[in-house]
Design an enzyme around this catalytic site. Structure first.
Site, PDB file in Angstrom:
ATOM      1  N   GLY A  29      -9.010   5.811   0.990  1.00  0.00           N
ATOM      2  CA  GLY A  29      -9.693   6.667   1.972  1.00  0.00           C
ATOM      3  C   GLY A  29     -11.182   6.382   2.060  1.00  0.00           C
ATOM      4  O   GLY A  29     -11.991   7.296   2.156  1.00  0.00           O
ATOM      5  N   ASP A  80       0.852  -1.202   0.000  1.00  0.00           N
ATOM      6  CA  ASP A  80       0.000   0.000   0.000  1.00  0.00           C
ATOM      7  C   ASP A  80       0.887   1.252   0.000  1.00  0.00           C
ATOM      8  O   ASP A  80       1.826   1.352   0.809  1.00  0.00           O
ATOM      9  CB  ASP A  80      -0.854  -0.052   1.290  1.00  0.00           C
ATOM     10  N   GLY A 119      -7.921   8.609   6.822  1.00  0.00           N
ATOM     11  CA  GLY A 119      -8.114   8.917   8.230  1.00  0.00           C
ATOM     12  C   GLY A 119      -9.569   8.999   8.656  1.00  0.00           C
ATOM     13  O   GLY A 119     -10.489   8.673   7.895  1.00  0.00           O
TER      14      GLY A 119
HETATM   15  P1  13P Z   1      -9.005   4.986   5.298  1.00  0.00           P
HETATM   16  O1  13P Z   1      -8.128   5.869   6.115  1.00  0.00           O
HETATM   17  O2  13P Z   1     -10.256   5.674   4.881  1.00  0.00           O
HETATM   18  O3  13P Z   1      -9.300   3.674   5.946  1.00  0.00           O
HETATM   19  O4  13P Z   1      -8.207   4.665   3.927  1.00  0.00           O
HETATM   20  C1  13P Z   1      -7.270   3.630   3.898  1.00  0.00           C
HETATM   21  C2  13P Z   1      -6.452   3.638   2.663  1.00  0.00           C
HETATM   22  O5  13P Z   1      -6.728   4.309   1.688  1.00  0.00           O
HETATM   23  C3  13P Z   1      -5.262   2.781   2.656  1.00  0.00           C
HETATM   24  O6  13P Z   1      -4.475   2.956   1.517  1.00  0.00           O
HETATM   25  O1  G3H Z   2      -3.318   5.055   3.594  1.00  0.00           O
HETATM   26  C1  G3H Z   2      -2.687   4.683   4.571  1.00  0.00           C
HETATM   27  C2  G3H Z   2      -3.113   3.467   5.308  1.00  0.00           C
HETATM   28  O2  G3H Z   2      -4.239   3.738   6.119  1.00  0.00           O
HETATM   29  C3  G3H Z   2      -1.965   2.883   6.048  1.00  0.00           C
HETATM   30  O3  G3H Z   2      -1.616   3.683   7.142  1.00  0.00           O
HETATM   31  O4  G3H Z   2       0.791   4.152   6.737  1.00  0.00           O
HETATM   32  O5  G3H Z   2      -0.242   4.397   9.032  1.00  0.00           O
HETATM   33  O6  G3H Z   2       0.126   2.116   8.036  1.00  0.00           O
HETATM   34  P1  G3H Z   2      -0.128   3.590   7.785  1.00  0.00           P
HETATM   35 ZN    ZN Z   3      -4.584   4.958   0.727  1.00  0.00          ZN
END
Ligand code: 13P
Ligand code: G3H
Ligand code: ZN
Length: 316
Positions: free
Chosen positions: A211, A81, A180
């Site tokens: 998100g 990710d 977030g």
């Molecule tokens: P959220 O913060 O809405 O859960 O989004 C997560 C996300 O996009 C991880 O890449």
């Molecule tokens: O988009 C980010 C994800 O919610 C992952 O969050 O980088 O704090 O693990 P993190």
């Molecule tokens: Zn993301």
């Protein structure tokens, strides 16, 4: 069984979206696999750079390999990710990840194209799928805060050009969501017209929504009642997941909501059991609650009940 996101998207396109859930520890991993098996859903495990550093990237890999043995019927992709170029190469060369995201969305268009293209070439040589990003989401990501005024929606014409020039397998587009627990602070909603416009230009192409946590208000209220302070937290309407999927969104990222389940369970447990200092009883509650949460999201995404359809289609 680990498969690529490309294989999963081929099955899902236009019908449902895969839930993409971040993991950091064993309890999340167990809850995720249980929830997906209970709801009979294929899914995507996401590992962020922060997660790889939290314990050790080999620890996460070991947990996922173990879960694959514990749940032999599971079908999932292992996805990096928000990777930078170096981390993408590390994951591609590891032979373990079936998919990576190169997030060069903060760079100017031409540099984003060039960086993404380099990653696509290396990844495709190893059979790994690539997600890229164009446009900019608001919110907090790896300690970088992008305000909603700095965030900008994906331009559909640029998206079509980007996809053609880079050869990436899926594209994360900015349509008004943010990372977030404090989304839509300016009151703006989801811009499905951007998704539609991209689909008109590149029909059949899988899109990704980041998100996308829904920040359930009952969860926020319980956290606050148990000593938390998340006043004003707000998320995406989870009833929009399926309409988005019907428009060609194949992957919906949900991380924050899982953190809220964790926060509610632990805050309530400590409040209600001040004498307890063994972490296992509350860990058990968390795994059960997280599994329930995951199953409920898979229902809303339309991926619930698709596991055997996908297995048959993949001939595995
Ligand atoms: P959220 O913060 O809405 O859960 O989004 C997560 C996300 O996009 C991880 O890449
Ligand atoms: O988009 C980010 C994800 O919610 C992952 O969050 O980088 O704090 O693990 P993190
Ligand atoms: Zn993301």
């Amino acid at each position: 069984m680990i498969v690529t996101t490309k294989e999963l998207f081929k099955q899902a396109y236009g019908n449902y979206a895969l839930g993409a859930y971040n993991i950091n520890n064993a309890e999340q991993t167990m809850g995720l696999f249980r929830g997906c098996m209970e709801s009979k859903a294929p899914f995507i495990i996401q590992i962020s750079k922060g997660a790889r550093k939290y314990t050790d990237k080999r620890m996460l890999e070991g947990m996922i390999r173990a879960a694959d043995e514990i749940f032999p019927d599971a079908i999932f992709a292992v996805h990096l990710d928000h990777g930078d170029e170096e981390t993408c190469y590390d994951c591609i060369e590891s032979g373990f990840y079936s998919s990576v995201m190169i997030d060069a969305s903060a760079l100017p268009f031409e540099e984003n194209v060039a960086t993404t293209k380099r990653v696509v070439d290396r990844a495709h040589a190893k059979g790994v799928s690539v997600e890229a990003e164009l446009g900019q989401l608001g919110g907090v990501e790896e300690h970088v805060v992008v305000s909603e005024d700095q965030a900008h929606l994906t331009d559909p014409d640029q998206a079509a050009e980007f996809i053609k020039r880079t050869g990436c397998d899926s594209l994360a587009c900015a349509i008004g969501t943010s990372h977030g627990a404090f989304k839509f602070t300016g009151g703006q909603g989801l811009h499905f017209e951007v998704v539609k416009a991209i689909q008109d230009l590149v029909p059949g192409y899988p899109l990704v929504l980041h998100g996308s946590s829904s920040v359930p208000q009952d969860e926020v209220a319980r956290i606050n009642a148990a000593g938390g302070n998340l006043a004003g937290a707000k998320g995406v309407d989870a009833n929009q997941y399926l309409p988005a999927a019907k428009l060609g969104v194949c992957k919906i990222n949900i991380d924050t909501d899982g953190r809220l389940v964790w926060t509610r369970v632990y805050r309530e447990y400590f409040r209600d059991h001040p004498e307890v200092f063994d972490f296992r009883p509350m860990g058990k509650v968390f795994m059960e609650e997280y599994a329930k949460f995951i199953a409920s999201r898979n229902e809303l995404l339309g991926s619930a009940g698709q596991l055997e359809v996908v297995r048959a289609a993949l001939g595995k």
